[in-house]
Design a protein around this motif. Structure first.
Motif, PDB file in Angstrom:
ATOM      1  N   ASN A  44      -5.365  14.314  -1.535  1.00 15.21           N
ATOM      2  CA  ASN A  44      -5.513  14.344  -0.073  1.00 15.21           C
ATOM      3  C   ASN A  44      -6.175  13.086   0.479  1.00 15.21           C
ATOM      4  OD1 ASN A  44      -8.102  14.763  -0.913  1.00 15.21           O
ATOM      5  ND2 ASN A  44      -8.351  16.766   0.025  1.00 15.21           N
ATOM      6  N   LYS A  45      -6.550  12.163  -0.386  1.00 13.03           N
ATOM      7  CA  LYS A  45      -7.115  10.895   0.072  1.00 13.03           C
ATOM      8  C   LYS A  45      -6.447   9.790  -0.737  1.00 13.03           C
ATOM      9  CE  LYS A  45     -11.300   8.196   0.471  1.00 13.03           C
ATOM     10  NZ  LYS A  45     -12.674   8.043   0.026  1.00 13.03           N
ATOM     11  N   ASN A  46      -5.770   8.912  -0.046  1.00 14.90           N
ATOM     12  CA  ASN A  46      -5.052   7.835  -0.716  1.00 14.90           C
ATOM     13  C   ASN A  46      -5.467   6.502  -0.119  1.00 14.90           C
ATOM     14  OD1 ASN A  46      -2.957   9.487  -2.303  1.00 14.90           O
ATOM     15  ND2 ASN A  46      -2.847  10.307  -0.247  1.00 14.90           N
ATOM     16  N   GLU A  47      -5.993   5.632  -0.940  1.00 13.67           N
ATOM     17  CA  GLU A  47      -6.394   4.304  -0.497  1.00 13.67           C
ATOM     18  C   GLU A  47      -5.487   3.284  -1.167  1.00 13.67           C
ATOM     19  OE1 GLU A  47     -10.563   3.624  -1.009  1.00 13.67           O
ATOM     20  OE2 GLU A  47     -11.089   5.510  -0.043  1.00 13.67           O
ATOM     21  N   PHE A  48      -4.477   2.878  -0.451  1.00 10.04           N
ATOM     22  CA  PHE A  48      -3.534   1.903  -0.991  1.00 10.04           C
ATOM     23  C   PHE A  48      -4.098   0.496  -0.833  1.00 10.04           C
ATOM     24  CE2 PHE A  48      -0.615   5.368   0.393  1.00 10.04           C
ATOM     25  CZ  PHE A  48      -0.136   5.705  -0.862  1.00 10.04           C
ATOM     26  N   THR A  49      -3.681  -0.360  -1.729  1.00 10.26           N
ATOM     27  CA  THR A  49      -4.061  -1.767  -1.695  1.00 10.26           C
ATOM     28  C   THR A  49      -2.838  -2.572  -1.268  1.00 10.26           C
ATOM     29  OG1 THR A  49      -5.647  -1.427  -3.470  1.00 10.26           O
ATOM     30  CG2 THR A  49      -4.918  -3.690  -3.087  1.00 10.26           C
ATOM     31  N   ILE A  50      -3.069  -3.549  -0.421  1.00  7.38           N
ATOM     32  CA  ILE A  50      -1.996  -4.437   0.015  1.00  7.38           C
ATOM     33  C   ILE A  50      -2.159  -5.745  -0.743  1.00  7.38           C
ATOM     34  CG2 ILE A  50      -1.000  -5.676   1.974  1.00  7.38           C
ATOM     35  CD1 ILE A  50      -2.255  -3.454   3.767  1.00  7.38           C
ATOM     36  N   GLY A  51      -1.093  -6.160  -1.385  1.00  7.51           N
ATOM     37  CA  GLY A  51      -1.177  -7.391  -2.171  1.00  7.51           C
ATOM     38  C   GLY A  51       0.197  -7.791  -2.665  1.00  7.51           C
ATOM     39  N   TYR A  52       0.241  -8.329  -3.876  1.00 11.37           N
ATOM     40  CA  TYR A  52       1.487  -8.793  -4.468  1.00 11.37           C
ATOM     41  C   TYR A  52       1.716  -8.112  -5.809  1.00 11.37           C
ATOM     42  CZ  TYR A  52       1.162 -12.386  -0.916  1.00 11.37           C
ATOM     43  OH  TYR A  52       1.075 -13.029   0.284  1.00 11.37           O
TER      44      TYR A  52
END
Length: 128
Positions: free
Chosen positions: A79-87
């Motif tokens: 219920n908690k998702n912390e996505f990372t933005i990168g390559y």
């Protein structure tokens, strides 16, 4: 090839009933360690005197672990998702999870599509 699911849900290769058993053992071990630390700290604060009730508690966890209840849902439950933005490893923009730790020099991101514990609505958000 690295599998992102190994980073996101390290126990995913175990059957679910074994995961539940493993997690219950880990929690019991943590309760025992907490009890030992409590015994040490309270004894130190009391000038080395071991309180009788604390001696008894020191033989096991201070509190018993209540029944460990397995989840009725085994996929898409996070219920908690912390996505990372990168390559990603091909240097293409990606929204997902890191394969490793920055301190280890691994900054590549993997697409979360194969992660069974992530709800579809979160995967959709990461894709757009």
């Amino acid at each position: 090839a690295r599998v992102l699911q190994d980073q996101v849900a390290p126990l995913h290769r175990m059957p679910y009933d074994e995961q539940v058993h493993f997690k219950a053992l880990c929690l019991k071990g943590s309760l025992k360690n907490l009890t030992k630390r409590l015994l040490t700290e309270v004894t130190k604060e009391c000038g080395g005197v071991k309180l009788p009730w604390l001696k008894e508690v020191g033989k096991g966890p201070a509190v018993e672990l209540d029944t460990f209840h397995p989840s009725p849902v085994q996929e898409g439950y996070r219920n908690k998702n912390e996505f990372t933005i990168g390559y990603d490893h091909e240097k293409k923009p990606c929204v997902g999870f890191r394969f490793g730790r920055y301190s280890d020099g691994d900054v590549s991101i993997g697409c979360a599509d194969g992660c069974k514990n992530i709800p579809e609505v979160a995967l959709l958000a990461a894709r757009t």
